[in-house]
Scaffold this motif. Sequence first.
Motif, short mmCIF file in Angstrom:
data_model
loop_
_atom_site.label_atom_id
_atom_site.label_comp_id
_atom_site.label_asym_id
_atom_site.label_seq_id
_atom_site.Cartn_x
_atom_site.Cartn_y
_atom_site.Cartn_z
N MET A 1 0.84 -1.19 0.00
CA MET A 1 0.00 0.00 0.00
C MET A 1 0.89 1.25 0.00
SD MET A 1 -3.06 1.19 2.56
CE MET A 1 -4.27 0.06 1.96
N SER A 2 0.62 2.12 -0.92
CA SER A 2 1.37 3.37 -1.07
C SER A 2 0.85 4.41 -0.08
CB SER A 2 1.20 3.87 -2.50
OG SER A 2 1.83 5.10 -2.66
N THR A 3 1.65 5.39 0.21
CA THR A 3 1.20 6.48 1.09
C THR A 3 1.54 7.82 0.45
OG1 THR A 3 3.26 6.27 2.31
CG2 THR A 3 1.33 5.21 3.26
N ARG A 4 0.60 8.36 -0.28
CA ARG A 4 0.77 9.68 -0.87
C ARG A 4 0.26 10.72 0.11
NH1 ARG A 4 -0.92 8.91 -7.14
NH2 ARG A 4 0.63 7.34 -7.58
N THR A 5 0.72 11.93 -0.07
CA THR A 5 0.25 13.03 0.78
C THR A 5 -1.02 13.63 0.19
OG1 THR A 5 1.48 14.74 -0.40
CG2 THR A 5 2.64 13.59 1.40
N GLU B 1 -2.47 0.44 -10.40
CA GLU B 1 -2.26 -0.63 -9.43
C GLU B 1 -1.78 -0.11 -8.08
OE1 GLU B 1 0.00 -3.90 -11.00
OE2 GLU B 1 -1.09 -3.82 -12.89
N ASP B 2 -1.56 1.18 -7.98
CA ASP B 2 -1.12 1.81 -6.74
C ASP B 2 -2.35 2.25 -5.96
OD1 ASP B 2 0.46 3.09 -4.83
OD2 ASP B 2 0.54 4.94 -5.97
N ASP B 3 -2.40 1.93 -4.67
CA ASP B 3 -3.49 2.43 -3.85
C ASP B 3 -3.00 2.74 -2.46
OD1 ASP B 3 -4.99 0.06 -1.88
OD2 ASP B 3 -3.39 -0.55 -3.24
N GLY B 4 -3.77 3.53 -1.74
CA GLY B 4 -3.36 3.89 -0.40
C GLY B 4 -4.41 4.75 0.29
N GLU B 5 -4.09 5.12 1.50
CA GLU B 5 -4.98 5.94 2.31
C GLU B 5 -4.22 7.15 2.82
OE1 GLU B 5 -7.50 5.32 6.38
OE2 GLU B 5 -7.46 3.67 4.94
N VAL B 6 -4.88 8.29 2.80
CA VAL B 6 -4.28 9.52 3.29
C VAL B 6 -4.70 9.69 4.75
CG1 VAL B 6 -4.20 12.03 3.09
CG2 VAL B 6 -4.22 10.61 1.04
#
Length: 138
Positions: free
Chosen positions: A1-5, A131-136
């Motif tokens: 899981m990615s973590t973008r701002t 395919e990248d997903d994450g939660e802010v």
Amino acid sequence: MSTRTLSELSKKMQKIDIAMLSTHTDHGNIGGRPMSNNGEVEYDGTSYYFTWDESRTVKDIEKDNKVSLAFQGEKAFLVAVEGKAKLVRDRKAMEKHWTPDLDRWFKDGLDTPGVVMIQVDATRIHYWDGEDDGEVKL
């Protein structure tokens, strides 16, 4: 899981005008309707939408202020927002978010009887970008 701002997501969301706003309605059902963000594309976790005070949307929010927003951008970029809605009827507050494009729906602008602004403050934001997903984290 990615973590973008949130700032990174905001940049990707800049071309998205329409969100699907979903509310809890009668008998445990979900009601959804498209809403324009009025060109406010610098997303900071709070968004604003205008509607009619007598609308089903307003009635739903008065009963349960938990809502969701769904945004779809280019190339499989999607954002799901959970948040709390607040109904704003203060003219000064509404002036900050009014754009001339809204005159199409509210012929007398902010002087149109029955205009109300919905403010949605995000509590959770999830995104998918291919395919990248994450939660802010807020």
